[in-house]
Write an enzyme that holds these catalytic residues in place. Structure first.
Site, mmCIF file in Angstrom:
data_model
loop_
_atom_site.group_PDB
_atom_site.id
_atom_site.type_symbol
_atom_site.label_atom_id
_atom_site.label_comp_id
_atom_site.label_asym_id
_atom_site.label_seq_id
_atom_site.Cartn_x
_atom_site.Cartn_y
_atom_site.Cartn_z
ATOM 1 N N ALA A 221 0.821 -1.220 0.000
ATOM 2 C CA ALA A 221 0.000 0.000 0.000
ATOM 3 C C ALA A 221 0.851 1.264 0.000
ATOM 4 O O ALA A 221 2.079 1.213 0.144
ATOM 5 C CB ALA A 221 -0.933 -0.021 1.202
ATOM 6 N N HIS A 222 0.186 2.394 -0.100
ATOM 7 C CA HIS A 222 0.865 3.689 -0.182
ATOM 8 C C HIS A 222 1.682 3.966 1.083
ATOM 9 O O HIS A 222 1.277 3.658 2.185
ATOM 10 C CB HIS A 222 -0.120 4.832 -0.441
ATOM 11 C CG HIS A 222 -1.313 4.897 0.439
ATOM 12 N ND1 HIS A 222 -2.373 5.734 0.196
ATOM 13 C CD2 HIS A 222 -1.626 4.222 1.564
ATOM 14 C CE1 HIS A 222 -3.268 5.584 1.134
ATOM 15 N NE2 HIS A 222 -2.853 4.685 1.965
#
Lengths: 329, 329, 329
Positions: free
Chosen positions: B245-246
């Protein structure tokens, strides 16, 4: 990527007011920001935001020109940083993040390296990038962007302002307006249906419906229904690598994190929040406002407003107790 | 696919010595091997290797011309098979596997069915296959290979000698040298970020950084940061269908097996080994040299040098005890 | 998508008899159906089927013209709906679903926007859509369909009548006849193999073999073997987002649900049923006729005819007992 902009505080203020937020600030209207940045990295020309008390020490040392902040946290702000006081700093940040970035807008250009079947139609100002094939019986709405290497069709309708990123495969589906479909997602493939003994495959004549303002993650797969429709209702956000099987129904405003899988014919209410790597069995009914913790395995119906966890999933308080006791066995 | 080669023992010996291994063998320098093969299937012209004592009976019956073997296992080798004695037979096998295969090398050919935006640049000897679009503001390093149907850009830098397999989507990312990005991976897509109530999407202006010598699996997704960078540090190996994920940070030399997911903003140290289908919550700190068993769910920070398992993940010894006791309840 | 057809009962009857089913009906041979539909939605021109007693109330109110039904359920059928009595209504439904839909058939058209290497050959009546590249040394069988944006090759053989949907990547593999490979799947990529300390990558010179009549889901990844072959045997059905590592062997007639992962060199017998999100460790032996419940983690060999669940997976009865007791701790 970061774009250096020249955004005045009056633009910021007006956009927040437009979104029913009421900023109070010691900034002057003509003060300028070049970007929005994290507490850590924002420089003396940049705006930042504070919404996490575990970062109070970082806040105290921020170099930002100004900070979106709750009134109660103002005391931690260094004197060199000005304040924009709002009630929901995260929402204000989300709103302003779109002011500081360049939003994708259709160029209206149809690549000469794309193919569009003559049974399909495009509304005005559609952008179709290279190596895209649009097959039979598709209708592409106004301002839609379809990035390169997508296969669209047959039987696809895409509502206005939606963006389809590269390498997606959409067939037998209706996508609403203002949707974002990220790269590599497969929407409308035949479901996993066959007679288990004879292995005779069931022909899937249904489709997939995705409501307005939905966001579908990269490499996510959503299978079409046997008959009727697999449905993702409006304002739903689905993360990467999620599997939605045939004939699933998901209500409005769902949030579903990465790598979750929902088996066939399960019905899910409105406003659910589902963590990552959750599995939900087929033919279940999950109520409205349900929250399912990450990695849960749901094997039974869940009532409205429940919060569950574990495998088999149970009330989250029950799960926390047995998790602790398990590790003391 | 297998390629029939003519490799002499002197070539084998020299390559092992070059890699600081010191083979001792009863082979003559001019003896020839056509291929490397498994203990089971190697024929009288082929080289094999032994590194798993559960295969001792297979070793005793191998038809191979010679075997990479540890000194202590020599006694099991049939007299018809010669020996190449080394300390780490698996490493020697890995080294030699690249001698017996044909390594992909850039042809330097740019397909006439590719598109390269004029704001992007290619260093010398780049291979770009058909139906590839390279968008705005990309820099492609020397000897890079980009296979068909990839979309690269905007804002992508690829270091020298890297290979991007088919149908990948890379945007807003910097890929190091000597990397392998396998088919269908999506690197640099916007993260799963929005205000949960208003569903206002957060514009992601960050990117993804991947260090030198990394290997990213097929259909893996790595989202770009809100600001700053999602980082995979050098010499890391990530398997298929993994979700990063980011704003995740992963240190050097990570090994992450298939279908693992790491939620936003988690920081992971150097030299971690993470099994398949592991889930790691967001905003955690995982130390150096940590090992996480397959299917674990990590919900808390983990100290350096820990080995954990289970969900919620605990010390692996603790988990083994409670697993056994659970099944006796 | 639904196609309005004109199918007579005599066609239906003949197809069922051809499949060794023996329908008994109060329909006349020349009665016509326009489609097959669900109990809920079928209209007075449509055929439906009943195979789930939880839907008895829906059956009582169906508007369908006729229903595939078991003799024992006839009493619930409304008088306005005629009956086609068969023993296995689901199998009859699967068979007839293919009568009412339009099956994909090769057009025999090779798109002028495709590329086929001159070392590769196509049998007659192959359909190759746009933006497909067929690389070195491929053999494409009669009536095969390859949809747009696929990369096929090098070293791929595809048996007759198979369909490869869009954006797939196939290399170093042999696909049987009558297979369906869904969009975005990656078959034949190099496995996750390297010397863990030196990070020297192992060159994979093996391939993937997929038997006849197999079905591979969207965005599924199947890695090629180090030597020899990763094997999926005939009549196997694999769902979306599944990971099959290098050197796995799967027997005939497997059913593997979405998001399951099977680690390297594991051998699986015939007729297994594996639920969604299952993880199976490497180098295991799973027997014939084994069933593995969804979300299980298999860490040991499993004997023929076992049914297991949980993590670590144990006999499903044992797991059910400990699950209940765990939640009472």
């Amino acid at each position: 990527m970061k774009n250096i902009k020249q955004i005045s505080y009056s633009s910021i203020k007006n956009l927040l007011i437009f979104n029913n937020m009421h900023p109070i600030s010691n900034l002057k209207d003509n003060e300028i920001f070049t970007s929005l940045n994290s507490l850590n990295n924002a420089n003396e020309n940049e705006l930042t935001f504070f919404n996490d008390i575990s970062q109070t020490n970082i806040l105290k040392n921020t170099k930002a020109k100004a900070c979106l902040i709750d009134n109660k946290d103002l005391k931690h702000l260094p004197s060199s940083t000005k304040s924009i006081v709002v009630k929901n700093t995260y929402k204000a940040f989300a709103i302003l993040s779109n002011l500081f970035s360049v939003k994708s807008k259709s160029t209206g250009n149809i690549s000469k390296y794309s193919l569009i079947h003559n049974s399909s139609s495009l509304k005005k100002n559609v952008q179709i990038d290279s190596f895209v094939e649009i097959g039979h019986n598709c209708k592409i709405g106004e301002n839609v962007i379809i990035k390169s290497n997508c296969k669209i069709g047959p039987n696809v309708i895409i509502g206005k302002n939606s963006i389809i990123y590269s390498n997606c495969n959409l067939q037998d589906c209706i996508i609403g307006s203002n949707c974002v479909i990220k790269s590599g997602s497969v929407i409308g493939g035949a479901g996993f249906g066959f007679d288990p003994r004879s292995k005779i495959t069931i022909s899937h004549i249904g489709n997939v419906l995705i409501g307005d303002n939905c966001n579908i993650g990269s490499n996510t797969t959503i299978d079409r229904a046997v008959f009727d429709s697999t449905i993702i209702s409006k304002n739903s956000f689905i993360d990467n690598l999620v599997q939605i099987a045939h004939n699933v129904y998901i209500g409005d405003e769902a949030i579903i994190a990465a790598q979750t899988g929902i088996a066939g014919s399960t019905t899910i209410g409105n406003n659910v929040m589902i963590g990552g790597q959750v599995g939900i069995s087929g033919h279940l009914t999950i109520g409205n406002n349900v929250q399912i913790a990450a990695k849960s395995g749901v094997t039974k119906n869940i009532k409205d407003n429940s919060i569950v966890a574990g495998f088999p999933a149970v009330d989250i308080k029950r799960w926390k107790i047995s998790s602790i006791k398990l590790n003391k066995l």
